[in-house]
Design a protein around this motif. Sequence first.
Motif, PDB file in Angstrom:
ATOM      1  N   GLY A   1       0.916  -1.293  -0.422  1.00  0.00           N
ATOM      2  CA  GLY A   1       0.369   0.225   0.244  1.00  0.00           C
ATOM      3  C   GLY A   1       0.324   0.861   0.357  1.00  0.00           C
ATOM      4  N   PHE A   2       2.152   1.288   0.252  1.00  0.00           N
ATOM      5  CA  PHE A   2       2.631   2.548  -0.041  1.00  0.00           C
ATOM      6  C   PHE A   2       3.706   2.429  -0.731  1.00  0.00           C
ATOM      7  CE2 PHE A   2       6.001   1.610   3.571  1.00  0.00           C
ATOM      8  CZ  PHE A   2       5.671   0.422   3.993  1.00  0.00           C
ATOM      9  N   SER A   3       4.703   3.194  -1.053  1.00  0.00           N
ATOM     10  CA  SER A   3       6.645   3.325  -2.098  1.00  0.00           C
ATOM     11  C   SER A   3       7.635   2.651  -1.100  1.00  0.00           C
ATOM     12  CB  SER A   3       6.930   4.430  -2.279  1.00  0.00           C
ATOM     13  OG  SER A   3       5.281   4.672  -3.464  1.00  0.00           O
ATOM     14  N   PHE A   4       7.897   0.882  -0.524  1.00  0.00           N
ATOM     15  CA  PHE A   4       8.097   0.416   0.243  1.00  0.00           C
ATOM     16  C   PHE A   4       9.647   0.892  -0.127  1.00  0.00           C
ATOM     17  CE2 PHE A   4       8.800  -2.470   3.338  1.00  0.00           C
ATOM     18  CZ  PHE A   4      10.043  -3.624   2.887  1.00  0.00           C
ATOM     19  N   ASN A   5      10.164   0.981  -0.929  1.00  0.00           N
ATOM     20  CA  ASN A   5      11.575   1.293  -0.800  1.00  0.00           C
ATOM     21  C   ASN A   5      12.324   2.891  -0.495  1.00  0.00           C
ATOM     22  OD1 ASN A   5      10.725   1.649  -3.317  1.00  0.00           O
ATOM     23  ND2 ASN A   5      12.274   2.567  -4.447  1.00  0.00           N
ATOM     24  N   TRP A   6      10.716   3.670  -0.412  1.00  0.00           N
ATOM     25  CA  TRP A   6      11.207   5.118   0.121  1.00  0.00           C
ATOM     26  C   TRP A   6      11.265   4.819   1.559  1.00  0.00           C
ATOM     27  CZ3 TRP A   6       7.700   8.794  -3.303  1.00  0.00           C
ATOM     28  CH2 TRP A   6       8.083   8.846  -4.611  1.00  0.00           C
ATOM     29  N   HIS A   7      10.732   4.164   2.378  1.00  0.00           N
ATOM     30  CA  HIS A   7      10.649   4.302   3.526  1.00  0.00           C
ATOM     31  C   HIS A   7      11.687   2.977   4.293  1.00  0.00           C
ATOM     32  CE1 HIS A   7       6.630   6.454   3.745  1.00  0.00           C
ATOM     33  NE2 HIS A   7       6.981   6.246   2.497  1.00  0.00           N
ATOM     34  N   ASN A   8      11.786   3.909   5.948  1.00  0.00           N
ATOM     35  CA  ASN A   8      13.045   3.038   6.994  1.00  0.00           C
ATOM     36  C   ASN A   8      11.749   2.378   7.365  1.00  0.00           C
ATOM     37  OD1 ASN A   8      15.105   4.601   6.430  1.00  0.00           O
ATOM     38  ND2 ASN A   8      14.899   6.287   7.483  1.00  0.00           N
ATOM     39  N   ILE A   9      12.185   0.966   7.774  1.00  0.00           N
ATOM     40  CA  ILE A   9      11.130  -0.008   8.800  1.00  0.00           C
ATOM     41  C   ILE A   9      12.436  -0.304   9.473  1.00  0.00           C
ATOM     42  CG2 ILE A   9      10.071  -1.480   8.143  1.00  0.00           C
ATOM     43  CD1 ILE A   9       8.578  -0.200   6.329  1.00  0.00           C
TER      44      ILE A   9
ATOM     45  N   GLY B   1      15.878   3.203   3.990  1.00  0.00           N
ATOM     46  CA  GLY B   1      14.717   2.419   2.475  1.00  0.00           C
ATOM     47  C   GLY B   1      15.079   1.798   1.545  1.00  0.00           C
ATOM     48  N   SER B   2      17.026   1.843   1.418  1.00  0.00           N
ATOM     49  CA  SER B   2      17.881   1.228   0.447  1.00  0.00           C
ATOM     50  C   SER B   2      17.919   0.228   0.538  1.00  0.00           C
ATOM     51  CB  SER B   2      18.596   2.045   0.115  1.00  0.00           C
ATOM     52  OG  SER B   2      19.683   2.298   1.257  1.00  0.00           O
ATOM     53  N   GLY B   3      18.201  -0.167   1.896  1.00  0.00           N
ATOM     54  CA  GLY B   3      18.687  -0.876   2.452  1.00  0.00           C
ATOM     55  C   GLY B   3      20.915  -0.811   3.422  1.00  0.00           C
TER      56      GLY B   3
ATOM     57  N   ILE C   1      19.031  -7.213  10.951  1.00  0.00           N
ATOM     58  CA  ILE C   1      17.735  -6.623   9.948  1.00  0.00           C
ATOM     59  C   ILE C   1      18.193  -6.979   8.072  1.00  0.00           C
ATOM     60  CG2 ILE C   1      18.745  -4.512  10.338  1.00  0.00           C
ATOM     61  CD1 ILE C   1      15.135  -3.701  10.660  1.00  0.00           C
ATOM     62  N   SER C   2      17.409  -7.228   7.474  1.00  0.00           N
ATOM     63  CA  SER C   2      17.301  -7.025   6.638  1.00  0.00           C
ATOM     64  C   SER C   2      16.147  -6.667   5.570  1.00  0.00           C
ATOM     65  CB  SER C   2      18.140  -8.772   6.279  1.00  0.00           C
ATOM     66  OG  SER C   2      17.657  -9.085   6.088  1.00  0.00           O
ATOM     67  N   ARG C   3      15.861  -6.155   4.334  1.00  0.00           N
ATOM     68  CA  ARG C   3      15.058  -6.486   3.459  1.00  0.00           C
ATOM     69  C   ARG C   3      15.229  -6.638   2.048  1.00  0.00           C
ATOM     70  NH1 ARG C   3      13.426  -0.298   3.802  1.00  0.00           N
ATOM     71  NH2 ARG C   3      11.989  -0.906   2.619  1.00  0.00           N
TER      72      ARG C   3
ATOM     73  N   LYS D   1      10.117  -7.897  -2.907  1.00  0.00           N
ATOM     74  CA  LYS D   1       9.227  -8.469  -1.615  1.00  0.00           C
ATOM     75  C   LYS D   1       8.785  -8.035  -1.550  1.00  0.00           C
ATOM     76  CE  LYS D   1      10.954 -12.828  -2.577  1.00  0.00           C
ATOM     77  NZ  LYS D   1      11.930 -14.309  -1.836  1.00  0.00           N
ATOM     78  N   SER D   2       9.238  -6.438  -1.084  1.00  0.00           N
ATOM     79  CA  SER D   2       8.378  -5.396   0.055  1.00  0.00           C
ATOM     80  C   SER D   2       8.035  -6.076   1.350  1.00  0.00           C
ATOM     81  CB  SER D   2       6.803  -4.919  -0.269  1.00  0.00           C
ATOM     82  OG  SER D   2       6.701  -5.168  -1.882  1.00  0.00           O
ATOM     83  N   THR D   3       9.417  -6.623   1.951  1.00  0.00           N
ATOM     84  CA  THR D   3       8.986  -7.494   2.947  1.00  0.00           C
ATOM     85  C   THR D   3      10.728  -6.769   3.651  1.00  0.00           C
ATOM     86  OG1 THR D   3       8.410  -8.941   1.832  1.00  0.00           O
ATOM     87  CG2 THR D   3       9.442  -9.471   4.083  1.00  0.00           C
ATOM     88  N   VAL D   4      10.878  -7.084   5.221  1.00  0.00           N
ATOM     89  CA  VAL D   4      11.491  -6.788   6.070  1.00  0.00           C
ATOM     90  C   VAL D   4      12.225  -8.440   6.898  1.00  0.00           C
ATOM     91  CG1 VAL D   4      13.493  -5.633   7.792  1.00  0.00           C
ATOM     92  CG2 VAL D   4      12.102  -4.455   6.186  1.00  0.00           C
ATOM     93  N   TYR D   5      13.208  -8.667   6.574  1.00  0.00           N
ATOM     94  CA  TYR D   5      13.009  -9.413   8.516  1.00  0.00           C
ATOM     95  C   TYR D   5      14.322  -8.913   9.325  1.00  0.00           C
ATOM     96  CZ  TYR D   5      12.192 -11.469   3.646  1.00  0.00           C
ATOM     97  OH  TYR D   5      11.611 -12.766   2.593  1.00  0.00           O
ATOM     98  N   LEU D   6      14.058 -10.093  10.628  1.00  0.00           N
ATOM     99  CA  LEU D   6      15.308  -9.746  11.458  1.00  0.00           C
ATOM    100  C   LEU D   6      15.165 -11.096  11.848  1.00  0.00           C
ATOM    101  CD1 LEU D   6      15.516  -8.204  13.507  1.00  0.00           C
ATOM    102  CD2 LEU D   6      13.707  -8.352  14.560  1.00  0.00           C
TER     103      LEU D   6
END
Length: 125
Positions: free
Chosen positions: A25-33, A52-54, A69-71, A75-80
Motif C-alpha cells: 500500500g505504499f512505496s516500500f523502498n522509500w521508507h525506513n522500517i 529504505g535502500s537497505g 535486519i535486512s530487506r 518482495k516488500s519485506t523486511v526480515y529480522l
Amino acid sequence: VQLQASGGGLVQAGGSLRLSCAASGFSFNWHNIAWFRQAPGKEREWVSCISGSGGTSTNSDSVKGRFTISRDNAKSTVYLQMNSLKPEDTAVYYCARERRLSPFCTSDYGAYDRWGQGTQVTVSS
C-alpha cells in the motif's frame, strides 16, 4: 498501508528465529522500517531499523551481534534474523514504517506512523 509481521514462536534459549514484515500500500523502498518489541509490563522498545535502500541499519545495544535486519525491496519485506536468543528477548515484536523520508533510520518511537499487528516471540530457559 499495511504491515504484517510473522515468524514468531516458541524457542529455547540459544536458538534462532527469523521474523518477516510484509508491507503493502505504499512505496516500500522509500521508507525506513524498524522493529520494536514489548514485553509484558514494559514499554515498547526499539530493536533495529533499516533504511529504505537497505544501505544502512542499526541495532540496539541489547541485540547487537545477535540480531540482523535486512530487506528485500522486490518482495516488500523486511526480515529480522534473531540468533542466540535469550529469555529476556521474550516479547511481542512489531514492525513499523518511518513517516519521514531519510537516508538514515531512527530509534525514535514517534517517527513511526504505521505499525504491524505484532508477532509473539517466547524464549524458554
